[in-house]
Design a protein around this motif. Sequence first.
Motif, PDB file in Angstrom:
ATOM      1  N   TYR A   1      10.871 -28.484  23.256  1.00 26.53           N
ATOM      2  CA  TYR A   1      12.292 -28.403  23.589  1.00 26.53           C
ATOM      3  C   TYR A   1      13.052 -29.326  22.652  1.00 26.53           C
ATOM      4  N   ILE A   2      14.151 -28.850  22.107  1.00 25.62           N
ATOM      5  CA  ILE A   2      14.957 -29.652  21.182  1.00 25.62           C
ATOM      6  C   ILE A   2      16.351 -29.823  21.772  1.00 25.62           C
ATOM      7  N   ILE A   3      16.752 -31.095  21.954  1.00 22.70           N
ATOM      8  CA  ILE A   3      18.080 -31.416  22.497  1.00 22.70           C
ATOM      9  C   ILE A   3      18.667 -32.580  21.699  1.00 22.70           C
ATOM     10  N   PRO A   4      19.997 -32.739  21.724  1.00 24.52           N
ATOM     11  CA  PRO A   4      20.591 -33.831  20.935  1.00 24.52           C
ATOM     12  C   PRO A   4      20.334 -35.216  21.520  1.00 24.52           C
ATOM     13  N   THR A   5      20.448 -35.368  22.859  1.00 19.80           N
ATOM     14  CA  THR A   5      20.399 -36.702  23.449  1.00 19.80           C
ATOM     15  C   THR A   5      19.861 -36.652  24.879  1.00 19.80           C
ATOM     16  N   LEU A   6      19.411 -37.815  25.353  1.00 19.83           N
ATOM     17  CA  LEU A   6      18.984 -37.969  26.744  1.00 19.83           C
ATOM     18  C   LEU A   6      19.997 -38.782  27.552  1.00 19.83           C
ATOM     19  N   ASP A   7      21.156 -39.066  26.963  1.00 19.00           N
ATOM     20  CA  ASP A   7      22.211 -39.817  27.638  1.00 19.00           C
ATOM     21  C   ASP A   7      22.911 -38.903  28.636  1.00 19.00           C
ATOM     22  N   MET A   8      22.814 -39.200  29.941  1.00 24.90           N
ATOM     23  CA  MET A   8      23.391 -38.342  30.968  1.00 24.90           C
ATOM     24  C   MET A   8      24.910 -38.253  30.853  1.00 24.90           C
ATOM     25  N   ASP A   9      25.576 -39.316  30.387  1.00 28.86           N
ATOM     26  CA  ASP A   9      27.024 -39.256  30.222  1.00 28.86           C
ATOM     27  C   ASP A   9      27.432 -38.184  29.230  1.00 28.86           C
ATOM     28  N   GLU A  10      26.554 -37.898  28.284  1.00 23.12           N
ATOM     29  CA  GLU A  10      26.862 -36.912  27.258  1.00 23.12           C
ATOM     30  C   GLU A  10      26.169 -35.579  27.528  1.00 23.12           C
ATOM     31  N   GLY A  11      24.932 -35.634  28.013  1.00 25.29           N
ATOM     32  CA  GLY A  11      24.163 -34.405  28.221  1.00 25.29           C
ATOM     33  C   GLY A  11      24.450 -33.715  29.539  1.00 25.29           C
ATOM     34  N   GLY A  12      24.772 -34.507  30.574  1.00 27.88           N
ATOM     35  CA  GLY A  12      25.183 -33.961  31.860  1.00 27.88           C
ATOM     36  C   GLY A  12      24.256 -32.912  32.432  1.00 27.88           C
ATOM     37  N   GLY A  13      24.858 -31.770  32.798  1.00 29.59           N
ATOM     38  CA  GLY A  13      24.125 -30.697  33.466  1.00 29.59           C
ATOM     39  C   GLY A  13      23.018 -30.091  32.641  1.00 29.59           C
ATOM     40  N   ILE A  14      23.138 -30.161  31.320  1.00 29.99           N
ATOM     41  CA  ILE A  14      22.099 -29.579  30.467  1.00 29.99           C
ATOM     42  C   ILE A  14      20.812 -30.385  30.569  1.00 29.99           C
ATOM     43  N   LEU A  15      20.933 -31.698  30.684  1.00 26.27           N
ATOM     44  CA  LEU A  15      19.738 -32.527  30.870  1.00 26.27           C
ATOM     45  C   LEU A  15      19.119 -32.285  32.239  1.00 26.27           C
ATOM     46  N   GLU A  16      19.965 -32.076  33.256  1.00 22.27           N
ATOM     47  CA  GLU A  16      19.444 -31.764  34.587  1.00 22.27           C
ATOM     48  C   GLU A  16      18.714 -30.427  34.565  1.00 22.27           C
ATOM     49  N   PHE A  17      19.261 -29.455  33.838  1.00 22.96           N
ATOM     50  CA  PHE A  17      18.595 -28.163  33.666  1.00 22.96           C
ATOM     51  C   PHE A  17      17.218 -28.345  33.049  1.00 22.96           C
ATOM     52  N   LEU A  18      17.136 -29.105  31.974  1.00 23.52           N
ATOM     53  CA  LEU A  18      15.857 -29.285  31.287  1.00 23.52           C
ATOM     54  C   LEU A  18      14.862 -30.026  32.170  1.00 23.52           C
ATOM     55  N   TYR A  19      15.335 -31.038  32.888  1.00 21.62           N
ATOM     56  CA  TYR A  19      14.464 -31.801  33.788  1.00 21.62           C
ATOM     57  C   TYR A  19      13.851 -30.884  34.852  1.00 21.62           C
ATOM     58  N   LEU A  20      14.675 -30.063  35.475  1.00 23.06           N
ATOM     59  CA  LEU A  20      14.191 -29.183  36.543  1.00 23.06           C
ATOM     60  C   LEU A  20      13.291 -28.085  35.995  1.00 23.06           C
ATOM     61  N   LEU A  21      13.607 -27.576  34.813  1.00 26.22           N
ATOM     62  CA  LEU A  21      12.760 -26.556  34.206  1.00 26.22           C
ATOM     63  C   LEU A  21      11.363 -27.107  33.948  1.00 26.22           C
ATOM     64  N   ILE A  22      11.290 -28.271  33.328  1.00 27.15           N
ATOM     65  CA  ILE A  22       9.988 -28.873  33.024  1.00 27.15           C
ATOM     66  C   ILE A  22       9.243 -29.227  34.317  1.00 27.15           C
ATOM     67  N   ARG A  23       9.978 -29.726  35.283  1.00 30.23           N
ATOM     68  CA  ARG A  23       9.357 -30.124  36.547  1.00 30.23           C
ATOM     69  C   ARG A  23       8.673 -28.958  37.247  1.00 30.23           C
ATOM     70  N   HIS A  24       9.245 -27.760  37.126  1.00 30.45           N
ATOM     71  CA  HIS A  24       8.725 -26.616  37.875  1.00 30.45           C
ATOM     72  C   HIS A  24       7.910 -25.645  37.009  1.00 30.45           C
ATOM     73  N   LEU A  25       7.686 -25.980  35.749  1.00 26.84           N
ATOM     74  CA  LEU A  25       6.765 -25.168  34.947  1.00 26.84           C
ATOM     75  C   LEU A  25       5.343 -25.322  35.474  1.00 26.84           C
ATOM     76  N   ASP A  26       4.524 -24.325  35.256  1.00 30.76           N
ATOM     77  CA  ASP A  26       3.098 -24.401  35.582  1.00 30.76           C
ATOM     78  C   ASP A  26       2.436 -25.307  34.545  1.00 30.76           C
ATOM     79  N   ARG A  27       2.239 -26.574  34.894  1.00 29.30           N
ATOM     80  CA  ARG A  27       1.752 -27.544  33.915  1.00 29.30           C
ATOM     81  C   ARG A  27       0.271 -27.401  33.620  1.00 29.30           C
ATOM     82  N   SER A  28      -0.424 -26.550  34.381  1.00 25.62           N
ATOM     83  CA  SER A  28      -1.811 -26.260  34.019  1.00 25.62           C
ATOM     84  C   SER A  28      -1.874 -25.287  32.842  1.00 25.62           C
ATOM     85  N   TYR A  29      -0.717 -24.694  32.515  1.00 25.75           N
ATOM     86  CA  TYR A  29      -0.675 -23.675  31.457  1.00 25.75           C
ATOM     87  C   TYR A  29       0.246 -24.071  30.306  1.00 25.75           C
TER      88      TYR A  29
END
Length: 372
Positions: free
Chosen positions: A7-35
């Motif tokens: 995954y490629i993103i500009p920053t991890l600063d929540m003040d700047e990334g906002g909802g897009i960082l939350e999207f990425l966090y939740l996507l990674i959290r719910h991926l099948d990490r065995s795969y």
Amino acid sequence: TNVKIVYIIPTLDMDEGGGILEFLYLLIRHLDRSYYEVEILVFYSIPNHASRFRDLGASVHIAADKREDNTYLTLFRWLAEKIRKLQPHIVHTSVYWADTLGREVADKCNVPVVMMTEHNTNLNETVDQQRIKKRLSLKTDAVACVTNVVKNYSVKVDGIDADRIEVIPCGFNLDKYAKNIEDINELSRDFYFVGRLVDQKKPLELIEVFASFAKKHSGCRLMYVGDGPLHKECELLIKSLGMTGTIFLEGYKENPFESVQPGSILLLNSAYEGQGIVLMEAMAQGLLCIASDCGGVTEVIDHNVNGFLFKTNDQDALKRTIEKALKMDRADLNQLRKNAHRKARDVFNPRKMANDYMQLYHRLLENKLVDL
């Protein structure tokens, strides 16, 4: 063999990334990490901002601490070096700067599958930016759009082939919110703005509108939860209007609705929105949402059913809508709040979002005949 995603993103600063960082966090959290094996390439960020992603088991690589420490050439070389070393099966980008540079490098490094997520209908895009997006779309296997409005904008304005686009709504973190909400007798007089203090969100205009409204409705308060480049201007405007005891700048909060009482009111006055994750969070908390009818907001809020919409850029319409909400009777108010809570949990579930992305990843890999 595991599928490796970068995954490629500009920053991890929540003040700047906002909802897009939350999207990425939740996507990674719910991926099948065995795969799926996850790597994140970040253009700039303070290192400790990476901890929440590393806690999910993702590897995080940061090019520089500050945005100004990067140049196009240094980032291009850094990305190329990382991608050649990691040898991912999929590169998935978000946000214009990361979208353009990330897909350009991924294509040159012969990554099997290259895709992006389009989160917004950016009305401030230049003609050159639109041309670049059109050109890069020809090197992109899929574009995921968070709403149909964003899809239609991408086709009409950016010139992207509709066949390359898949609509996958963003989810939000359900774990922070109760599975049920209780009835209330009346609305609170506490109003909230939650988001970045940037031109897109029009925080200065909202201050002026609310100041005018509050002078005629005693006891109403507006809390700004968030930060951004317009913070100082907001502060000065609040003082000049004599609203320091009525409108408050509370700064960024990781969980903005944690201490907000159900029955409070969320105001979203944006010029444009791709979707509006803050609306889903407010609906799940039992707040009443009043939002401008811009972009993908209309796919979250059903007017008079689970919230209220007003015409974008119409200050008088916003004031009339607030007054209408405050006059609602108890039965209608609680039915609307329950409708909102139900839609937020049923439609914008992060597990469903992750499943949709995993199906898309699998289909793209199969189409490219990638040997795993």
